[in-house]
Design a protein around this motif. Structure first.
Motif, PDB file in Angstrom:
ATOM      1  N   VAL A   5      48.538  -7.938 -19.248  1.00  0.00           N
ATOM      2  CA  VAL A   5      48.620  -6.925 -20.304  1.00  0.00           C
ATOM      3  C   VAL A   5      47.311  -6.136 -20.243  1.00  0.00           C
ATOM      4  O   VAL A   5      46.256  -6.614 -20.664  1.00  0.00           O
ATOM      5  CB  VAL A   5      48.825  -7.568 -21.684  1.00  0.00           C
ATOM      6  CG1 VAL A   5      48.881  -6.480 -22.760  1.00  0.00           C
ATOM      7  CG2 VAL A   5      50.115  -8.386 -21.707  1.00  0.00           C
ATOM      8  N   SER A   8      47.236  -3.175 -25.198  1.00  0.00           N
ATOM      9  CA  SER A   8      48.354  -3.326 -26.116  1.00  0.00           C
ATOM     10  C   SER A   8      47.906  -2.971 -27.526  1.00  0.00           C
ATOM     11  O   SER A   8      46.894  -3.474 -28.013  1.00  0.00           O
ATOM     12  CB  SER A   8      48.879  -4.764 -26.075  1.00  0.00           C
ATOM     13  OG  SER A   8      50.010  -4.912 -26.904  1.00  0.00           O
ATOM     14  N   ASN A  13      49.474   1.413 -24.483  1.00  0.00           N
ATOM     15  CA  ASN A  13      50.120   0.216 -23.957  1.00  0.00           C
ATOM     16  C   ASN A  13      50.391   0.341 -22.464  1.00  0.00           C
ATOM     17  O   ASN A  13      50.865   1.381 -21.998  1.00  0.00           O
ATOM     18  CB  ASN A  13      51.445  -0.024 -24.690  1.00  0.00           C
ATOM     19  CG  ASN A  13      51.240  -0.271 -26.170  1.00  0.00           C
ATOM     20  OD1 ASN A  13      51.024  -1.391 -26.601  1.00  0.00           O
ATOM     21  ND2 ASN A  13      51.275   0.797 -26.962  1.00  0.00           N
ATOM     22  N   THR A 139      58.260  -4.883 -27.111  1.00  0.00           N
ATOM     23  CA  THR A 139      57.016  -4.675 -27.861  1.00  0.00           C
ATOM     24  C   THR A 139      57.105  -3.712 -29.033  1.00  0.00           C
ATOM     25  O   THR A 139      56.156  -3.601 -29.796  1.00  0.00           O
ATOM     26  CB  THR A 139      55.905  -4.164 -26.927  1.00  0.00           C
ATOM     27  OG1 THR A 139      56.310  -2.914 -26.341  1.00  0.00           O
ATOM     28  CG2 THR A 139      55.602  -5.174 -25.841  1.00  0.00           C
ATOM     29  N   ALA A 212      51.915  -9.157 -28.845  1.00  0.00           N
ATOM     30  CA  ALA A 212      51.538  -7.817 -28.414  1.00  0.00           C
ATOM     31  C   ALA A 212      51.661  -6.770 -29.512  1.00  0.00           C
ATOM     32  O   ALA A 212      52.220  -7.023 -30.582  1.00  0.00           O
ATOM     33  CB  ALA A 212      52.400  -7.410 -27.212  1.00  0.00           C
ATOM     34  N   HIS A 213      51.130  -5.585 -29.192  1.00  0.00           N
ATOM     35  CA  HIS A 213      51.219  -4.391 -30.043  1.00  0.00           C
ATOM     36  C   HIS A 213      50.719  -4.672 -31.462  1.00  0.00           C
ATOM     37  O   HIS A 213      51.326  -4.268 -32.460  1.00  0.00           O
ATOM     38  CB  HIS A 213      52.652  -3.865 -30.075  1.00  0.00           C
ATOM     39  CG  HIS A 213      52.732  -2.357 -30.211  1.00  0.00           C
ATOM     40  ND1 HIS A 213      52.272  -1.688 -31.320  1.00  0.00           N
ATOM     41  CD2 HIS A 213      53.216  -1.415 -29.378  1.00  0.00           C
ATOM     42  CE1 HIS A 213      52.470  -0.402 -31.170  1.00  0.00           C
ATOM     43  NE2 HIS A 213      53.031  -0.202 -29.976  1.00  0.00           N
ATOM     44  N   THR A 248      46.659 -10.434 -27.396  1.00  0.00           N
ATOM     45  CA  THR A 248      46.429  -9.233 -26.581  1.00  0.00           C
ATOM     46  C   THR A 248      45.553  -8.264 -27.356  1.00  0.00           C
ATOM     47  O   THR A 248      45.415  -8.363 -28.580  1.00  0.00           O
ATOM     48  CB  THR A 248      47.742  -8.536 -26.188  1.00  0.00           C
ATOM     49  OG1 THR A 248      48.409  -8.081 -27.380  1.00  0.00           O
ATOM     50  CG2 THR A 248      48.662  -9.476 -25.412  1.00  0.00           C
TER      51      THR A 248
END
Length: 258
Positions: A5, A8, A13, A139, A212-213, A248
């Motif tokens: 990754v 993120s 992203n 995500t 993530a995100h 992340t």
């Protein structure tokens, strides 16, 4: 299979998947320079990419595309509706714009997109198959549908949205219309929902999961880990063996290797 990754979050992203002889980028929401430098850290170059796969047209997923395609002539796959809604489509050379089919083989990898619930033209998640290994990426979604559950089940590696802590969002400074959008079924997945998604998911004996995100305003990586870990532990999941969790970040690479 290696999953990296690169970045993120709401500022950009990008995820790099290295299947030895097949190299894939999912989303290009950071600058081409950052992508180039990140790949160089991992011993790869943009020229080695076999394709870039776009989940949806929001800027934090496509901001690097125009420069990357002009400079490196990279093949980019997105749905027809995503291409039509993309703000930078006219800046991307036509020969680089590939319409995403329902399934395709690229190098050693089978790529299968699946529909998700998000406020974009035609948002998708992806599952990638290479031999016995499966990597799934989802995500940006407000709700985990049965389609999504089926798509991401039995993954070896899963990149799953864990966007916000509900209490932080509700008490935060965002205007109500934005809070309502994030909390809706077409918004973003909370830490709580990410945890319960994993707890109820059909799984292999072991799985690696990237949370993530994450929102920089309405979340914290440690809080996300604590919330998801607590739910999984309460449901009898052995962390570190059955599920290994990774935080992340928007500004550093996080990697796993199978």
């Amino acid at each position: 299979m290696q999953v990296h990754v690169l970045a993120s979050g709401s500022t950009g992203n990008a995820i790099f998947l290295d299947f030895n002889h097949t190299k894939i980028l999912v989303d290009a929401g950071i600058s081409t320079r950052r992508i180039k430098n990140s790949l160089a850290e991992l011993g790869t170059s943009i020229e080695e990419l076999d394709g870039v796969f776009i989940t949806h047209e929001h800027r934090d997923h496509v901001n690097g595309l125009a420069t990357m395609t002009k400079k490196y002539n990279t093949a980019v796959y997105a749905s027809m509706n995503t291409w039509s809604a993309m703000y930078c489509r006219d800046l991307i050379p036509d020969q680089c714009c590939k319409v995403l089919p329902g399934s395709l083989r690229i190098g050693q990898v089978q790529v299968e997109p699946f529909s998700i619930s998000h406020d974009a033209a035609d948002p998708v998640g992806f599952r990638f198959y290479n031999g016995d290994h499966k990597c799934s990426i989802v995500t940006d979604l407000g709700f985990v549908t049965d389609t999504v559950k089926k798509a991401i089940a039995l993954s070896d590696v899963l990149v799953l949205e864990s966007n916000h802590d509900i209490e932080m969002l509700e008490k935060g400074a965002y205007p109500w219309h934005l809070k309502r959008r994030i909390l809706s079924n077409r918004g973003h997945l909370s830490n709580f929902d990410a945890g319960w998604t994993l707890a109820r998911l059909e799984r292999k004996p072991s799985m690696q999961v990237f949370l993530a995100h994450m929102s920089q305003q309405n979340n914290d990586p440690d809080l996300a880990m604590e919330t998801v870990s607590s739910i999984l532990t309460q449901q009898g999941c052995k962390l570190g063996s059955e599920i290994e969790l990774y935080r992340t970040y928007p500004d550093r690479i996080v990697s796993s290797n199978l």
